[in-house]
Write an enzyme that holds these catalytic residues in place. Structure first.
Site, PDB file in Angstrom:
ATOM      1  CE1 TYR A   1      -2.777  -3.941  -8.291  1.00 53.39           C
ATOM      2  CE2 TYR A   1      -1.762  -1.845  -7.750  1.00 53.39           C
ATOM      3  CZ  TYR A   1      -2.059  -3.151  -7.419  1.00 53.39           C
ATOM      4  OH  TYR A   1      -1.629  -3.654  -6.218  1.00 53.39           O
TER       5      TYR A   1
ATOM      6  CB  CYS B   1     -18.537   1.294 -28.158  1.00 48.56           C
ATOM      7  SG  CYS B   1     -17.804   1.175 -29.786  1.00 48.56           S
TER       8      CYS B   1
ATOM      9  N   GLY C   1       0.776  -1.221   0.000  1.00 47.39           N
ATOM     10  CA  GLY C   1       0.000   0.000   0.000  1.00 47.39           C
ATOM     11  C   GLY C   1       0.813   1.278   0.000  1.00 47.39           C
TER      12      GLY C   1
HETATM   13  C1  LIG Z   1      -2.913  -5.471  -3.466  1.00 50.03           C
HETATM   14  C2  LIG Z   1      -2.212  -6.016  -2.307  1.00 50.03           C
HETATM   15  C3  LIG Z   1      -0.914  -5.589  -2.019  1.00 50.03           C
HETATM   16  C4  LIG Z   1      -0.203  -4.524  -2.798  1.00 50.03           C
HETATM   17  O1  LIG Z   1      -0.828  -3.297  -2.713  1.00 50.03           O
HETATM   18  P1  LIG Z   1      -0.094  -2.008  -3.375  1.00 50.03           P
HETATM   19  O2  LIG Z   1      -1.014  -0.902  -3.094  1.00 50.03           O
HETATM   20  O3  LIG Z   1       0.017  -2.301  -4.829  1.00 50.03           O
HETATM   21  O4  LIG Z   1       1.222  -1.897  -2.714  1.00 50.03           O
HETATM   22  C5  LIG Z   1      -0.256  -6.183  -0.961  1.00 50.03           C
HETATM   23  N1  LIG Z   1      -0.859  -7.148  -0.211  1.00 50.03           N
HETATM   24  C6  LIG Z   1      -2.113  -7.576  -0.472  1.00 50.03           C
HETATM   25  C7  LIG Z   1      -2.703  -8.634   0.367  1.00 50.03           C
HETATM   26  C8  LIG Z   1      -2.832  -7.018  -1.508  1.00 50.03           C
HETATM   27  O5  LIG Z   1      -4.067  -7.438  -1.744  1.00 50.03           O
END
Ligand SMILES: *Cc1c(COP(=O)(O)O)cnc(C)c1O
Length: 436
Positions: free
Chosen positions: A395, A365, A252
């Site tokens: 992503y 479309c 995250g």
């Molecule tokens: C998506 C996800 C991540 C990575 O999230 P980022 O925002 O891309 O760093 C890490 N751990 C889990 C369990 C996730 O679902």
């Protein structure tokens, strides 16, 4: 770094062309065609090293960084992760298979998802995936059953919901009690699933996992989450006599998509988080668990760029201008999905002032097929110009589709001044490949 760009791998040259990883984007567009995904391999490796050196500094070998491969999954990325000593997160048979094809050591993989099917569980065990991250009790029983069949013991982490609101966009916020993911501490479910896991003969409980959201910009969320998790581990030690070996704090880490967003200092977030963990382990009298972080976006996002050719330019006086490009929601669905913000540049006209605003739209479309609204562009923008959307390494390709039967773009990898295809452009033949 040139002050006006959002990442140090972006510059421009004397011809007024945008450069990425030191290479002329307009020339790359000519060579490979558009739409085109570019990935800066040196940047990806640099990001892996930033994370790895941060944990090495404060935790030594008692830690790992797992690349959340859902951010961008294709063979070459697993080869890079292997050579950078990264673990990986996988969430499906498709990702496991892709990693396995490259010889990635899957004992260093963590298998996520909130609904692993019996086939998923069996396939992951066939491939010796190191850790299952278990979302709920039902899944625990399914894993126990399959491990018993095989007379093996499966290592698992339990996904815990710490009850943190990360104040990020709802679709990417996962830490609250009412989340689809994990077992909550607050409701007693986290403790109960721990007891259940400990009672299963073919399951080895290795520890806990949590992931509270995405696009987080300050250390605060990680330190608060760690404090809750360490206290939970201590509570479980007291009440059940079980002491976790691993604490996985998820990913995250925020990424800069816009000029005005801050640059996230990975090292300082990790250092301050580990600091809190070490202090609390001491005061709660538990041993320091092995710490895992799982960045996805922060590893690949700013290593990516998407390159388009402009088609129709529609000027609606006193309303809005539309600039259509030869890609769209099929290669970047993030604006359509959650109004994701991006910076776009006119790659062949970097020396011209951007004195007009336009919505950059795709060719699908759907009126929601928008890459970004109100993008500054040069007044002279016209058919044949090249537009680059920055920071698309995470992503984008992994969420790409064939809507309108549009073939997906190739991924061209840039490294040390060279470029090579890592994923080929889909062809019309590929589009019909599965049709009878
Ligand atoms: C998506 C996800 C991540 C990575 O999230 P980022 O925002 O891309 O760093 C890490 N751990 C889990 C369990 C996730 O679902």
């Amino acid at each position: 770094m040139e002050e006006r760009f959002i990442c140090e791998n972006i510059t421009s040259n004397n011809e007024g062309h945008l450069c990425f990883a030191g290479q002329d984007v307009v020339k790359l567009a000519e060579k490979y065609g558009t739409p085109l995904y570019l990935l800066d391999e040196d940047r990806i490796r640099e990001r892996c090293r930033t994370f790895n050196s941060a944990i090495l500094d404060c935790l030594g070998e008692n830690a790992a960084i797992a690349y959340a491969s859902k951010a961008s999954s294709f063979k070459e990325i697993y080869r890079i992760m292997k050579s950078e000593n990264m673990y990986v997160d996988v969430v499906s048979c498709g990702e496991i298979y892709t990693a396995a094809q490259t010889g990635f050591p899957l004992e260093n993989a963590l298998f996520h998802s909130n609904n692993k099917t019996d086939d998923d569980i069996s396939f992951a065990m066939d491939n010796n995936v190191g850790y299952f991250v278990v979302d709920n009790e039902e899944e625990l029983f399914a894993i126990q059953k399959e491990a018993l069949n095989r007379k093996t013991v499966q290592k698992v982490l339990l996904r815990i919901t710490p009850g943190i609101d990360s104040h990020t966009f709802a679709a990417v916020s996962t830490g609250k009690v009412n989340s689809k993911f994990g077992s909550a501490i607050e409701t007693g479910q986290a403790k109960r699933i721990t007891e259940t896991a400990l009672s299963q003969k073919n399951i080895k409980l290795s520890g806990y996992h949590c992931h509270v959201g995405s696009q987080l910009f300050d250390a605060d969320v990680f330190t608060r989450t760690s404090a809750i998790m360490i206290k939970f581990i201590a509570e479980i030690k007291k009440s059940l006599g079980y002491e976790a070996e691993i604490l996985d704090l998820g990913g995250g880490f925020g990424v800069k998509y816009l000029f005005e967003q801050p640059t996230v200092d990975i090292k300082s977030i990790i250092l301050s988080t580990v600091d809190v963990i070490k202090r609390l382990c001491k005061s709660e009298n538990i041993r320091l668990p092995k710490i895992i972080f799982e960045p996805g976006r922060a590893i690949v996002a700013d290593a990516g760029m998407t390159v388009y050719t402009v088609g129709t330019v529609k000027r609606i006086p006193n309303f809005i201008n539309f600039v259509s490009v030869d890609g769209g929601m099929t290669d970047n669905v993030r604006y359509a999905m959650y109004k994701a913000e991006y910076t776009l540049l006119t790659a062949n006209k970097m020396n011209e002032p951007c004195n007009m605003k336009a919505n950059i739209v795709g060719r699908c479309c759907e009126s929601g097929d928008i890459i970004q609204k109100n993008v500054p562009v040069p007044e002279s923008i016209q058919r044949g110009d090249i537009i680059a959307c920055l920071t698309t390494g995470a992503y984008n390709y992994s969420m790409a589709s064939n809507y309108n039967r549009i073939p997906r773009p190739p991924i061209v990898m840039l490294k040390g001044g060279d470029n090579r295809i890592s994923v080929k452009r889909e062809t019309l033949f590929d589009i019909c490949a599965l049709d009878i």
